[in-house]
Scaffold this active site. Structure first.
Site, short mmCIF file in Angstrom:
data_model
loop_
_atom_site.label_atom_id
_atom_site.label_comp_id
_atom_site.label_asym_id
_atom_site.label_seq_id
_atom_site.Cartn_x
_atom_site.Cartn_y
_atom_site.Cartn_z
N LYS A 40 23.98 13.46 -2.71
CA LYS A 40 24.28 13.26 -1.30
C LYS A 40 25.73 13.64 -1.00
CE LYS A 40 22.57 9.46 0.95
NZ LYS A 40 22.67 8.05 1.40
N GLU A 154 19.02 3.52 15.87
CA GLU A 154 18.74 4.89 15.44
C GLU A 154 18.36 5.73 16.66
OE1 GLU A 154 16.13 5.18 12.11
OE2 GLU A 154 17.09 3.51 11.11
N LYS A 203 24.67 -11.27 13.97
CA LYS A 203 23.86 -10.07 13.70
C LYS A 203 22.38 -10.44 13.50
CE LYS A 203 22.40 -6.15 12.17
NZ LYS A 203 22.39 -4.85 12.78
N LEU A 249 11.12 -5.23 26.50
CA LEU A 249 9.88 -5.82 27.03
C LEU A 249 8.79 -4.76 27.07
CD1 LEU A 249 10.85 -8.23 29.95
CD2 LEU A 249 10.09 -8.80 27.64
N LYS A 250 8.87 -3.77 26.17
CA LYS A 250 7.82 -2.75 26.15
C LYS A 250 6.79 -3.11 25.09
CE LYS A 250 10.57 1.24 27.16
NZ LYS A 250 11.46 1.35 26.03
N CYS A 259 15.55 -2.33 10.36
CA CYS A 259 16.30 -3.57 10.67
C CYS A 259 15.43 -4.74 11.08
CB CYS A 259 17.31 -3.29 11.77
SG CYS A 259 18.65 -2.26 11.20
N LYS A 262 13.06 -6.42 8.45
CA LYS A 262 13.87 -6.96 7.35
C LYS A 262 14.72 -8.14 7.80
CE LYS A 262 17.78 -4.46 6.34
NZ LYS A 262 19.04 -5.11 6.17
C1 UDX Z 1 17.56 -2.19 15.95
C2 UDX Z 1 18.56 -2.87 16.91
O1 UDX Z 1 18.28 -2.46 18.24
C3 UDX Z 1 19.98 -2.55 16.51
O2 UDX Z 1 20.89 -3.27 17.35
C4 UDX Z 1 20.20 -2.96 15.07
O3 UDX Z 1 21.50 -2.63 14.64
C5 UDX Z 1 19.18 -2.29 14.17
O4 UDX Z 1 17.85 -2.59 14.62
P1 UDX Z 1 16.56 0.27 15.62
O5 UDX Z 1 15.81 -0.30 14.47
O6 UDX Z 1 17.26 1.57 15.45
O7 UDX Z 1 17.70 -0.78 16.10
O8 UDX Z 1 15.53 0.46 16.80
P2 UDX Z 1 15.19 -0.17 18.24
O9 UDX Z 1 15.36 0.88 19.25
O10 UDX Z 1 15.88 -1.45 18.48
O11 UDX Z 1 13.62 -0.41 18.07
C6 UDX Z 1 13.10 -1.20 17.01
C7 UDX Z 1 11.59 -1.24 17.06
O12 UDX Z 1 11.15 -2.02 18.15
C8 UDX Z 1 10.91 0.13 17.22
O13 UDX Z 1 9.77 0.18 16.38
C9 UDX Z 1 10.50 0.16 18.69
O14 UDX Z 1 9.37 0.97 18.90
C10 UDX Z 1 10.18 -1.31 18.92
N1 UDX Z 1 10.32 -1.72 20.33
C11 UDX Z 1 11.55 -1.70 20.92
C12 UDX Z 1 9.21 -2.14 21.03
O15 UDX Z 1 8.09 -2.18 20.51
N2 UDX Z 1 9.37 -2.56 22.33
C13 UDX Z 1 10.58 -2.57 22.95
O16 UDX Z 1 10.63 -2.97 24.13
C14 UDX Z 1 11.70 -2.12 22.24
#
Ligand code: UDX
Length: 432
Positions: A40, A154, A203, A249-250, A259, A262
């Site tokens: 890497k 992400e 966190k 809220l989706k 994240c 875990k």
């Molecule tokens: C998340 C946190 O948002 C971030 O602050 C933390 O540092 C790491 O974890 P991430 O895992 O990148 O970030 O994705 P995020 O956009 O938060 O979505 C997480 C999951 O939730 C996805 O699978 C997404 O599809 C799902 N999700 C998100 C829903 O099903 N409904 C929603 O309304 C929002």
């Protein structure tokens, strides 16, 4: 400007580490990146960014002279006092976080009176205390310790780094906490300066709360399906209350990624280890598991037995704009469909390479329409923009069946039904 910014080191060049390194380089710091993965490091030295994250490769290239990569700690220790730790803390079988990479970093620290470890990796509450104790036992009392958790998402990681809602700095009130606050000052974000344990908990609690919101709306969606309400309308009406808010809220096929699953499990486990049963999080996890599987029942409702049926999965990554397949709903769904005897076809705009090794027996297509050719039904698993703008008339001509399950409620239902297809969303009825 560049010379006024303090140099920093970033240990671990995964998602959080690389974004932190690129972000601080962009702000003008010299950044000394360290990783034990020599391949890497070699790739990064050639200017190749090993992960897919919009804007990251460009940011690394633009700040090339300020970014230094090495598989050795020595240059980082020599050039910087502030050592950001961004190594992985994956879940163990028990649900606890695996801290072996964090401890390897701590073990590698020399005796010093002018360095600080700045913890970016997500760790259980109490980790900072434990690390300080270990350092003291080894006569390394000169080390300072700061908890500075990362909240980036992400797909939006660089933007989140440059425009954070807040920066959390948990420390013992010494020079290192001041230095981290100073480092983030150009971002003009609110700073939450607190103790180490509270920073660690912020966190975990933030991620657990967002995951709870998702499982909550998923359960509301499931009840909407039983009662004839439309969850999209319900979420809109709820979210306009500023105490609730529109985000997270989706409803859909559940949360995935590196994240939420875990961290929810780590917080539940952390509570359990201290004798507290965190009932709410137990439900959040269970709802999320079941949510991934509910699609199977929707398919069966229309198709009957799935034996020999051809099903296409549109999107595989845990969310759009990433190739990250960690805890992606597609993994559970594909395996479930195969176990029920279906033949699974799949397409994802960027995650195919990663997905190929994980989804055994799945046939990959090079675009959405190819994936749909000859299938009985399709499931939109990840809301990539190209699916929302898909030509559903063309899709109908390619498919042998008519069922479209919109696992992320991202399609315009009428554009699907107008093409002669049957629409099934999550918690919303089909248009009349
Ligand atoms: C998340 C946190 O948002 C971030 O602050 C933390 O540092 C790491 O974890 P991430 O895992 O990148 O970030 O994705 P995020 O956009 O938060 O979505 C997480 C999951 O939730 C996805 O699978 C997404 O599809 C799902 N999700 C998100 C829903 O099903 N409904 C929603 O309304 C929002």
């Amino acid at each position: 400007m560049a010379s006024e910014r303090p140099p920093i080191a970033v240990i671990g060049t995964g998602y959080v580490g690389l974004v932190t390194a690129a972000g601080f380089a962009q702000l003008g710091s010299e950044v000394w990146c360290v990783d034990i993965d020599t391949d890497k490091i070699a790739r990064l030295e050639r200017g190749e960014v090993p992960i897919y994250e919009p804007g990251l490769a460009e940011c690394v290239v633009a700040n090339r002279e300020r970014l230094h990569f090495s598989d050795q700690l020595a240059p980082a220790l020599e050039h910087s006092r502030l050592l950001f730790v961004a190594v992985g803390t994956p879940p163990t079988y028990s649900g606890d976080a695996d801290l072996s990479a964090v401890h390897a970093v701590v073990d590698a620290m020399p005796v010093s009176d002018h360095h600080a470890l700045i913890m970016k990796s997500t760790v259980p509450v109490g980790t900072g205390e434990a690390i300080k104790r270990i350092l003291a036992e080894r006569g390394k009392t000169g080390f300072s310790y700061v908890s500075c958790p990362e909240f980036l998402k992400e797909g939006d990681a660089l933007d989140d780094f440059l425009h954070p809602d807040r920066v959390v700095v948990g420390d013992d009130g010494d020079w290192a906490g001041d230095a981290v606050v100073e480092l983030y000052a150009p971002l003009s974000a609110p700073i939450v300066r607190t103790d180490v344990a509270s920073a660690e908990m912020i966190k975990l609690a933030a991620n657990a709360f967002l995951a709870t919101k998702i499982s909550f709306i998923n359960e509301i969606a499931n009840v909407c399906e039983e009662t004839g309400a439309d969850v999209v309308e319900v979420a809109r009406g709820m979210g306009l209350d500023h105490r609730i808010g529109q985000s997270f809220l989706k409803p859909g096929l559940g949360f995935g990624g590196s994240c939420f699953p875990k961290d929810v499990s780590a917080l539940k486990q952390l509570a359990g280890n201290s004798g507290y049963h965190f009932q709410l999080l137990t439900a959040v996890i269970e709802v999320n598991e079941l949510q991934k599987r509910r699609v199977v029942a929707k398919l069966q409702k229309h198709l009957g037995s799935l034996v020999g049926r051809k099903i296409a999965l549109l999107g595989l990554a845990f969310k759009p704009h990433t190739d990250d397949m960690r805890e992606a709903s597609s993994l559970v769904l594909a395996a479930r469909l195969q176990a029920d005897g279906a033949k699974v076809y799949a397409y994802d705009p960027v995650a195919e390479e990663v997905a190929r090794s994980l989804l055994v027996g799945v046939e990959f297509a090079t675009d959405a329409l190819e994936a749909l050719t000859g299938v009985d039904a399709c499931v939109v698993v990840t809301e990539w923009p190209e699916f929302t703008t898909l030509d559903w008339s063309e899709a109908q001509a390619r498919m042998s069946g008519t069922l479209v399950v919109d696992g992320r409620n991202c399609l315009e239902p009428s554009s699907v039904t107008a093409a002669g297809l049957v629409y099934e969303g999550i918690g919303r009825g089909a248009p009349e």
